[in-house]
Design a protein around this motif. Structure first.
Motif, PDB file in Angstrom:
ATOM      1  N   LEU A  36     -11.554  17.912  -5.214  1.00  0.00           N
ATOM      2  CA  LEU A  36     -10.265  17.348  -5.629  1.00  0.00           C
ATOM      3  C   LEU A  36     -10.127  15.917  -5.131  1.00  0.00           C
ATOM      4  O   LEU A  36      -9.679  15.028  -5.874  1.00  0.00           O
ATOM      5  N   LEU A  37     -10.509  15.649  -3.886  1.00  0.00           N
ATOM      6  CA  LEU A  37     -10.389  14.297  -3.338  1.00  0.00           C
ATOM      7  C   LEU A  37     -11.257  13.308  -4.109  1.00  0.00           C
ATOM      8  O   LEU A  37     -10.854  12.155  -4.319  1.00  0.00           O
ATOM      9  N   ALA A  38     -12.415  13.746  -4.553  1.00  0.00           N
ATOM     10  CA  ALA A  38     -13.288  12.876  -5.341  1.00  0.00           C
ATOM     11  C   ALA A  38     -12.633  12.513  -6.667  1.00  0.00           C
ATOM     12  O   ALA A  38     -12.747  11.366  -7.140  1.00  0.00           O
ATOM     13  N   MET A  68       0.842  -1.192   0.000  1.00  0.00           N
ATOM     14  CA  MET A  68       0.000   0.000   0.000  1.00  0.00           C
ATOM     15  C   MET A  68       0.880   1.245   0.000  1.00  0.00           C
ATOM     16  O   MET A  68       1.758   1.390   0.852  1.00  0.00           O
ATOM     17  N   LEU A  69       0.641   2.129  -0.964  1.00  0.00           N
ATOM     18  CA  LEU A  69       1.324   3.413  -1.003  1.00  0.00           C
ATOM     19  C   LEU A  69       0.376   4.496  -0.498  1.00  0.00           C
ATOM     20  O   LEU A  69      -0.846   4.369  -0.590  1.00  0.00           O
ATOM     21  N   VAL A  70       0.970   5.572   0.027  1.00  0.00           N
ATOM     22  CA  VAL A  70       0.180   6.730   0.398  1.00  0.00           C
ATOM     23  C   VAL A  70       0.769   7.956  -0.300  1.00  0.00           C
ATOM     24  O   VAL A  70       1.982   8.168  -0.280  1.00  0.00           O
ATOM     25  N   ALA A  71      -0.089   8.710  -0.956  1.00  0.00           N
ATOM     26  CA  ALA A  71       0.292   9.973  -1.569  1.00  0.00           C
ATOM     27  C   ALA A  71      -0.271  11.088  -0.693  1.00  0.00           C
ATOM     28  O   ALA A  71      -1.486  11.197  -0.526  1.00  0.00           O
ATOM     29  N   THR A  72       0.609  11.877  -0.098  1.00  0.00           N
ATOM     30  CA  THR A  72       0.180  12.982   0.747  1.00  0.00           C
ATOM     31  C   THR A  72       0.202  14.257  -0.069  1.00  0.00           C
ATOM     32  O   THR A  72       1.216  14.583  -0.694  1.00  0.00           O
ATOM     33  N   LEU A  73      -0.903  14.968  -0.066  1.00  0.00           N
ATOM     34  CA  LEU A  73      -1.035  16.209  -0.810  1.00  0.00           C
ATOM     35  C   LEU A  73      -1.085  17.364   0.180  1.00  0.00           C
ATOM     36  O   LEU A  73      -1.868  17.335   1.133  1.00  0.00           O
ATOM     37  N   VAL A  74      -0.248  18.381  -0.038  1.00  0.00           N
ATOM     38  CA  VAL A  74      -0.172  19.511   0.889  1.00  0.00           C
ATOM     39  C   VAL A  74      -0.248  20.807   0.089  1.00  0.00           C
ATOM     40  O   VAL A  74       0.523  21.025  -0.856  1.00  0.00           O
ATOM     41  N   SER A  75      -1.155  21.670   0.489  1.00  0.00           N
ATOM     42  CA  SER A  75      -1.355  22.946  -0.195  1.00  0.00           C
ATOM     43  C   SER A  75      -0.146  23.871  -0.026  1.00  0.00           C
ATOM     44  O   SER A  75       0.616  23.756   0.942  1.00  0.00           O
ATOM     45  N   ALA A  76      -0.020  24.810  -0.964  1.00  0.00           N
ATOM     46  CA  ALA A  76       1.001  25.840  -0.846  1.00  0.00           C
ATOM     47  C   ALA A  76       0.846  26.570   0.479  1.00  0.00           C
ATOM     48  O   ALA A  76      -0.257  26.688   1.026  1.00  0.00           O
ATOM     49  N   HIS A  77       1.955  27.049   1.015  1.00  0.00           N
ATOM     50  CA  HIS A  77       1.948  27.738   2.306  1.00  0.00           C
ATOM     51  C   HIS A  77       0.877  28.825   2.348  1.00  0.00           C
ATOM     52  O   HIS A  77       0.794  29.678   1.459  1.00  0.00           O
ATOM     53  N   ILE A 122      -8.441   7.606  -9.451  1.00  0.00           N
ATOM     54  CA  ILE A 122      -7.155   7.150  -9.993  1.00  0.00           C
ATOM     55  C   ILE A 122      -7.082   5.621  -9.878  1.00  0.00           C
ATOM     56  O   ILE A 122      -7.485   5.054  -8.866  1.00  0.00           O
ATOM     57  N   PRO A 123      -6.585   4.923 -10.903  1.00  0.00           N
ATOM     58  CA  PRO A 123      -6.470   3.466 -10.833  1.00  0.00           C
ATOM     59  C   PRO A 123      -5.695   3.012  -9.600  1.00  0.00           C
ATOM     60  O   PRO A 123      -4.607   3.518  -9.314  1.00  0.00           O
ATOM     61  N   GLY A 124      -6.266   2.097  -8.847  1.00  0.00           N
ATOM     62  CA  GLY A 124      -5.626   1.577  -7.646  1.00  0.00           C
ATOM     63  C   GLY A 124      -5.988   2.319  -6.377  1.00  0.00           C
ATOM     64  O   GLY A 124      -5.658   1.850  -5.272  1.00  0.00           O
ATOM     65  N   ALA A 125      -6.658   3.454  -6.507  1.00  0.00           N
ATOM     66  CA  ALA A 125      -7.017   4.236  -5.320  1.00  0.00           C
ATOM     67  C   ALA A 125      -7.933   3.429  -4.407  1.00  0.00           C
ATOM     68  O   ALA A 125      -8.862   2.768  -4.864  1.00  0.00           O
ATOM     69  N   VAL A 126      -7.653   3.497  -3.108  1.00  0.00           N
ATOM     70  CA  VAL A 126      -8.441   2.777  -2.115  1.00  0.00           C
ATOM     71  C   VAL A 126      -9.330   3.731  -1.331  1.00  0.00           C
ATOM     72  O   VAL A 126     -10.528   3.529  -1.202  1.00  0.00           O
ATOM     73  N   ARG A 127      -8.724   4.796  -0.818  1.00  0.00           N
ATOM     74  CA  ARG A 127      -9.505   5.780  -0.062  1.00  0.00           C
ATOM     75  C   ARG A 127      -8.720   7.074   0.078  1.00  0.00           C
ATOM     76  O   ARG A 127      -7.489   7.097  -0.101  1.00  0.00           O
ATOM     77  N   THR A 128      -9.414   8.146   0.415  1.00  0.00           N
ATOM     78  CA  THR A 128      -8.780   9.418   0.742  1.00  0.00           C
ATOM     79  C   THR A 128      -9.085   9.754   2.192  1.00  0.00           C
ATOM     80  O   THR A 128     -10.084   9.289   2.751  1.00  0.00           O
ATOM     81  N   ALA A 129      -8.225  10.567   2.807  1.00  0.00           N
ATOM     82  CA  ALA A 129      -8.418  10.929   4.204  1.00  0.00           C
ATOM     83  C   ALA A 129      -7.844  12.321   4.451  1.00  0.00           C
ATOM     84  O   ALA A 129      -6.634  12.525   4.290  1.00  0.00           O
ATOM     85  N   PRO A 130      -8.682  13.295   4.828  1.00  0.00           N
ATOM     86  CA  PRO A 130      -8.171  14.623   5.173  1.00  0.00           C
ATOM     87  C   PRO A 130      -7.227  14.546   6.376  1.00  0.00           C
ATOM     88  O   PRO A 130      -7.429  13.741   7.292  1.00  0.00           O
ATOM     89  N   LEU A 131      -6.210  15.382   6.384  1.00  0.00           N
ATOM     90  CA  LEU A 131      -5.267  15.446   7.496  1.00  0.00           C
ATOM     91  C   LEU A 131      -5.401  16.743   8.285  1.00  0.00           C
ATOM     92  O   LEU A 131      -5.150  16.769   9.486  1.00  0.00           O
ATOM     93  N   ASP A 132      -5.781  17.804   7.593  1.00  0.00           N
ATOM     94  CA  ASP A 132      -5.878  19.112   8.253  1.00  0.00           C
ATOM     95  C   ASP A 132      -6.831  19.993   7.448  1.00  0.00           C
ATOM     96  O   ASP A 132      -6.397  20.808   6.643  1.00  0.00           O
ATOM     97  N   GLY A 133      -8.131  19.796   7.665  1.00  0.00           N
ATOM     98  CA  GLY A 133      -9.116  20.552   6.892  1.00  0.00           C
ATOM     99  C   GLY A 133      -8.912  20.343   5.413  1.00  0.00           C
ATOM    100  O   GLY A 133      -8.832  19.198   4.946  1.00  0.00           O
ATOM    101  N   THR A 134      -8.800  21.440   4.684  1.00  0.00           N
ATOM    102  CA  THR A 134      -8.535  21.351   3.244  1.00  0.00           C
ATOM    103  C   THR A 134      -7.093  21.744   2.918  1.00  0.00           C
ATOM    104  O   THR A 134      -6.752  22.029   1.776  1.00  0.00           O
ATOM    105  N   VAL A 135      -6.229  21.742   3.947  1.00  0.00           N
ATOM    106  CA  VAL A 135      -4.815  22.059   3.741  1.00  0.00           C
ATOM    107  C   VAL A 135      -4.048  20.843   3.229  1.00  0.00           C
ATOM    108  O   VAL A 135      -3.217  20.945   2.327  1.00  0.00           O
TER     109      VAL A 135
END
Length: 294
Positions: A19-21, A1-10, A26-39
């Motif tokens: 965006l999460l939807a 299992m890989l995790v791609a972490t997405l972080v907004s510009a400062h 994406i092929p192979g995607a299992v789930r998304t999970a917010p880490l800090d609101g929409t940041v």
């Protein structure tokens, strides 16, 4: 299992539900999970190729100022963190600021830039620049730190959060102890390692003590601390911007290029072009509520 972490510009919050939807398709995607609101958010995927997953995510982003860090999900939390100082944990190059005292900032900065790009060897370039500082009083260091040095956003939160969770942190710099000492204390590092400027009566001699801490010494510091703490390679994290950071970044379980020179950005596991240093906490799975704010 890989995790791609997405972080907004400062200072921005760009990772919303829409965006999460799209990422979830994406092929192979299992789930998304917010880490800090929409940041910041995670995308978990059943995939074997981290570079392919990163490319798929970036295609969905369509150039939005969002950084992407892809790694194995099982080993994302780190126990050892090593960081470069100049242009990484702080926004300046300290040797360039010292050179400004004798009116040579532009000249020295040009040499610094070439060294950080890997166009010239670090050690002789450092000796050449230090020689130009002969006669500068060490007393100017406090003034430079007070008036000209700025901490990179998120750096203190990164170090303090990792330490609060049992990690060891070290500032390893090709710069000088007169700067790394007070700066590492301000940020909150466990220790600092850097070069020693030689002086007589508080006046710089234009020389640096041997051996010079450069590319190999940074790598050696990571290996030494990893062994002392009895850690596996994947438990280590490193960040830097210059060619003298490449060996350290390559040895770390996760090596991050921060606002880096092209050769460094392309060689590192991931790069931060937009986000601040809290991105390295989100990459480890920390949520916004877990971050120790300064």
């Amino acid at each position: 299992m890989l995790v791609a972490t997405l972080v907004s510009a400062h200072g921005q919050a760009l990772v919303g539900e829409t965006l999460l939807a799209r990422l979830a398709r994406i092929p192979g995607a299992v789930r998304t999970a917010p880490l800090d609101g929409t940041v910041a958010a995670d995308l978990f995927a059943e995939a074997a190729d981290a570079r392919k997953l990163e490319a798929d995510v970036r295609a969905v982003l369509e150039g939005a100022p969002i950084d992407v860090i892809v790694q194995p999900a099982a080993t994302r939390r780190k126990a050892l963190f090593l960081a470069d100082m100049d242009s990484t944990m702080i926004g300046q190059e300290c040797i360039d600021e010292l050179a400004a005292v004798v009116g040579l900032k532009e000249h020295v900065a040009a040499i610094t830039e070439r060294a950080m790009r890997g166009e010239i060897e670090f050690e002789p370039a450092l000796r050449e620049r230090v020689a130009l500082l002969k006669g500068v009083p060490l007393s100017v260091v406090d003034e430079i730190i007070r008036d000209h040095i700025t901490l990179t956003p998120g750096g203190s939160a990164l170090v303090r959060t990792m330490r609060a969770n049992g990690s060891y942190t070290a500032l390893v710099s090709g710069g000088f102890t007169v700067f790394t000492g007070p700066i590492s204390a301000t940020i909150g590092f466990d220790e600092h390692r850097s070069n020693i400027l030689l002086a007589d009566g508080g006046i710089l001699r234009g020389e640096v003590s041997n051996p010079i801490l450069g590319k190999q010494a940074k790598l050696d510091a990571l290996v030494e601390l990893r062994a002392r703490l009895k850690l596996a390679p994947e438990q280590t994290l490193a960040v830097g911007d210059g060619a003298n950071d490449l060996a350290m970044l390559g040895e770390a379980g996760l090596g991050i290029a921060f606002r880096a020179k092209p050769a460094v950005a392309s060689a590192a596991d991931a790069r931060l072009d937009h986000a601040d240093l809290t991105a390295l906490l989100y990459a480890q799975g920390y949520t916004g509520s877990e971050i120790v704010r300064a």
